[in-house]
Design an enzyme around this catalytic site. Structure first.
Site, mmCIF file in Angstrom:
data_model
loop_
_atom_site.group_PDB
_atom_site.id
_atom_site.type_symbol
_atom_site.label_atom_id
_atom_site.label_comp_id
_atom_site.label_asym_id
_atom_site.label_seq_id
_atom_site.Cartn_x
_atom_site.Cartn_y
_atom_site.Cartn_z
ATOM 1 N N ASP A 76 0.855 -1.198 0.000
ATOM 2 C CA ASP A 76 0.000 0.000 0.000
ATOM 3 C C ASP A 76 0.885 1.240 0.000
ATOM 4 O O ASP A 76 2.054 1.181 0.378
ATOM 5 C CB ASP A 76 -0.946 0.015 1.220
ATOM 6 C CG ASP A 76 -0.219 0.090 2.557
ATOM 7 O OD1 ASP A 76 0.812 -0.591 2.724
ATOM 8 O OD2 ASP A 76 -0.674 0.848 3.438
ATOM 9 N N GLU A 141 0.094 -0.956 5.851
ATOM 10 C CA GLU A 141 1.142 -0.379 6.705
ATOM 11 C C GLU A 141 0.924 1.108 6.906
ATOM 12 O O GLU A 141 1.126 1.631 8.004
ATOM 13 C CB GLU A 141 2.526 -0.621 6.079
ATOM 14 C CG GLU A 141 3.682 -0.382 7.046
ATOM 15 C CD GLU A 141 4.192 1.055 7.108
ATOM 16 O OE1 GLU A 141 4.935 1.372 8.036
ATOM 17 O OE2 GLU A 141 3.810 1.873 6.240
HETATM 18 N N1 BES Z 1 8.814 3.297 5.493
HETATM 19 C C1 BES Z 1 8.118 4.126 6.391
HETATM 20 C C2 BES Z 1 8.776 4.270 7.739
HETATM 21 C C3 BES Z 1 10.174 4.827 7.683
HETATM 22 C C4 BES Z 1 10.489 5.885 6.882
HETATM 23 C C5 BES Z 1 11.125 4.263 8.465
HETATM 24 C C6 BES Z 1 11.780 6.362 6.848
HETATM 25 C C7 BES Z 1 12.401 4.753 8.463
HETATM 26 C C8 BES Z 1 12.740 5.798 7.623
HETATM 27 C C9 BES Z 1 6.710 3.610 6.602
HETATM 28 O O1 BES Z 1 6.093 3.218 5.410
HETATM 29 C C10 BES Z 1 5.875 4.718 7.173
HETATM 30 O O2 BES Z 1 5.718 5.720 6.553
HETATM 31 N N2 BES Z 1 5.348 4.515 8.378
HETATM 32 C C11 BES Z 1 4.470 5.446 9.009
HETATM 33 C C12 BES Z 1 3.813 4.784 10.163
HETATM 34 C C13 BES Z 1 2.374 4.589 10.100
HETATM 35 C C14 BES Z 1 1.821 3.950 11.317
HETATM 36 C C15 BES Z 1 1.521 5.563 9.441
HETATM 37 C C16 BES Z 1 5.216 6.615 9.602
HETATM 38 O O3 BES Z 1 6.349 6.485 10.045
HETATM 39 O O4 BES Z 1 4.623 7.702 9.619
HETATM 40 ZN ZN ZN Z 2 5.405 5.148 4.425
#
Ligand code: BES
Ligand code: ZN
Length: 442
Positions: A76, A141
């Site tokens: 996603d 995710e």
């Molecule tokens: N890949 C990201 C998280 C990330 C980004 C980790 C850059 C390390 C470096 C992930 O897809 C993401 O965006 N996660 C969300 C969390 C979610 C619960 C909405 C975030 O971190 O905002």
């Molecule tokens: Zn993300």
């Protein structure tokens, strides 16, 4: 275009925006694409329905005695707004030089698709893999993985593994092998201030009645002091301080303060006093306003006292902060600061704890050797500020660590317009997968 890039572009074209119900079918079609891909590779995919979007599991043929590696990713993507700021259509992959522009190119389609292609290449070359592989790919995710932890609980026997590998994090610079050994947690909430029962003439009533937009601003301003410290009582109580070795290791990386300014275009830094930008971003908790609104937003002026106003907040968390406790503390703080003349409504959102693993464990060392083989140079060990809440759930439920081997570059613009992934990292990810499976085989 190589056949691998052609397939990657097909995968990118699905607008699999999990948060937007208008794209529900697109998310499903994207899952269907993965099922077909795994079928072509002979990996026996399973599509598991959930109350939300499907979870895909695909397994290599089990060779007894070999370690099992779970490879996690998410198909996603984030919404594309503001769409007018994209230079190319968000779901039409466009190659410019080394960069492929498309929503999801880096986060996370490119990163996990390179692992799929790595496995495919090894299978083509050797007919088997050095380890048993289970792919676990979810479609939720970006909305906090609401159905994945229950899925792990339900299938923990068939998902039994020795370690998990994830490319959904960053690389500190092009070609610089990077292992992330910690992620911040997250906790979200939204609050609304209700004032008068209807929008009021601000001249007729202004001065005598509370203005909800003003009250939201006042409440938001109670979140930090002038030194960037979060002012919610108890917020820091269970924070584990950064270790001296981490601070020393990060201080030896290229100047993080300058890089943060260069990457973001801000005029200057603003954060918790006493910490460098990298420490603030990777190892300290925060309170952020993600959205704030109320009142007239149109052209010109409109003299109104809005009947309500709102803000969306998220907190980034570090070990050992408990997300539910933080949400309770934050809600209590906001309620305590809301004047009696208004009514506050607080709605708690999704959350997940921080994650940290030992980068010097046997699996951690194997991952570093793989990084060194796939990219050249000594791997850098970092923590990161983003969150992947399911990583701690994988630890709790399946009992294994996750090796976070990121391929996202600082300028890849994840979650923003003009997201991109480089062909170099797409190919690097394929090499990384092959090296990683070999190193984990022991
Ligand atoms: N890949 C990201 C998280 C990330 C980004 C980790 C850059 C390390 C470096 C992930 O897809 C993401 O965006 N996660 C969300 C969390 C979610 C619960 C909405 C975030 O971190 O905002
Ligand atoms: Zn993300």
């Amino acid at each position: 275009m190589t056949p691998q890039l052609t397939e990657f572009f097909e995968f990118l074209r699905f607008p699999s925006i999990s948060t937007d119900s208008r794209h529900r079918e697109d998310v499903r079609k994207c899952a269907g694409y993965l099922v077909e891909k795994f079928n072509r590779m002979g990996l026996k995919p399973e599509l598991h329905e959930t109350p939300g979007h499907p979870i895909i599991v695909a397994r290599s043929e089990v060779k007894p005695g070999r370690p099992t590696v779970l490879i996690y990713g998410h198909y996603d993507v984030q919404p594309v707004d503001p769409v007018s700021e994209w230079s190319t259509p968000p779901f039409e992959p466009t190659l410019v030089g080394d960069k492929i522009y498309c929503r999801g190119a880096t986060d996370n389609k490119g990163q996990h698709f390179s692992h799929i292609l790595g496995v495919e290449e090894t299978l083509k070359a050797h007919g088997e893999l050095p380890v048993n592989v289970i792919f676990l790919l979810e479609g939720e995710e970006e909305i906090g993985s609401p159905n994945l932890a229950p899925f792990l609980e339900m299938h923990k026997d068939s998902l039994k593994c020795d370690v998990c590998a994830v490319s959904d994090t960053g690389m500190i610079g092009p070609g610089i092998p990077t292992m992330t050994y910690g992620l911040r947690g997250i906790a979200c909430l939204e609050f609304k201030i209700h004032g008068p029962t209807l929008d009021l003439h601000s001249g007729v009533y202004g001065g005598a009645v509370p203005n909800p937009a003003t009250m939201v601003a006042r409440l938001v301003s109670t979140l930090h002091n002038e030194f960037g410290k979060v002012q919610i009582p108890g917020f820091y109580d269970s924070v584990v301080d950064l270790e001296p070795w981490e601070r020393a290791m990060w201080a030896a990386l290229p100047d993080g303060n300058a890089a943060t300014i260069a990457e973001t275009g801000v005029h200057g830094l603003w954060g918790e006093a006493g910490y460098t930008a990298l420490e603030q971003r990777w190892g300290r908790p925060t309170a952020e306003v993600n959205g704030i609104g109320g009142g007239y937003q149109g052209e010109g002026s409109k003299t109104v006292i809005p009947r309500e106003a709102m803000a969306k907040l998220s907190f980034r968390l570090v070990p050992d902060q408990n997300p539910q406790e933080i949400l309770a503390l934050a809600a209590a703080h906001l309620k305590a600061h809301c004047p009696d003349s208004c009514r506050i409504e607080v709605e708690l959102g999704h959350y997940g704890p921080a994650y940290v693993m030992d980068p010097h464990s046997a699996h951690g060392k194997a991952a570093q050797r793989a990084l060194q083989r796939a990219f050249s140079g000594e791997p850098r060990l970092i923590r990161e500020g983003g969150s992947i809440p399911i990583i701690q759930a994988i630890k709790n439920i399946l009992g294994v660590d996750s090796l976070l081997l990121g391929l996202a570059l600082p300028d890849c613009q994840i979650h923003a317009p003009n997201e991109s992934f480089t062909v170099s990292n797409f190919e690097g990810g394929i090499r990384l997968n092959r090296a990683l499976l070999e190193e984990l085989a022991g």
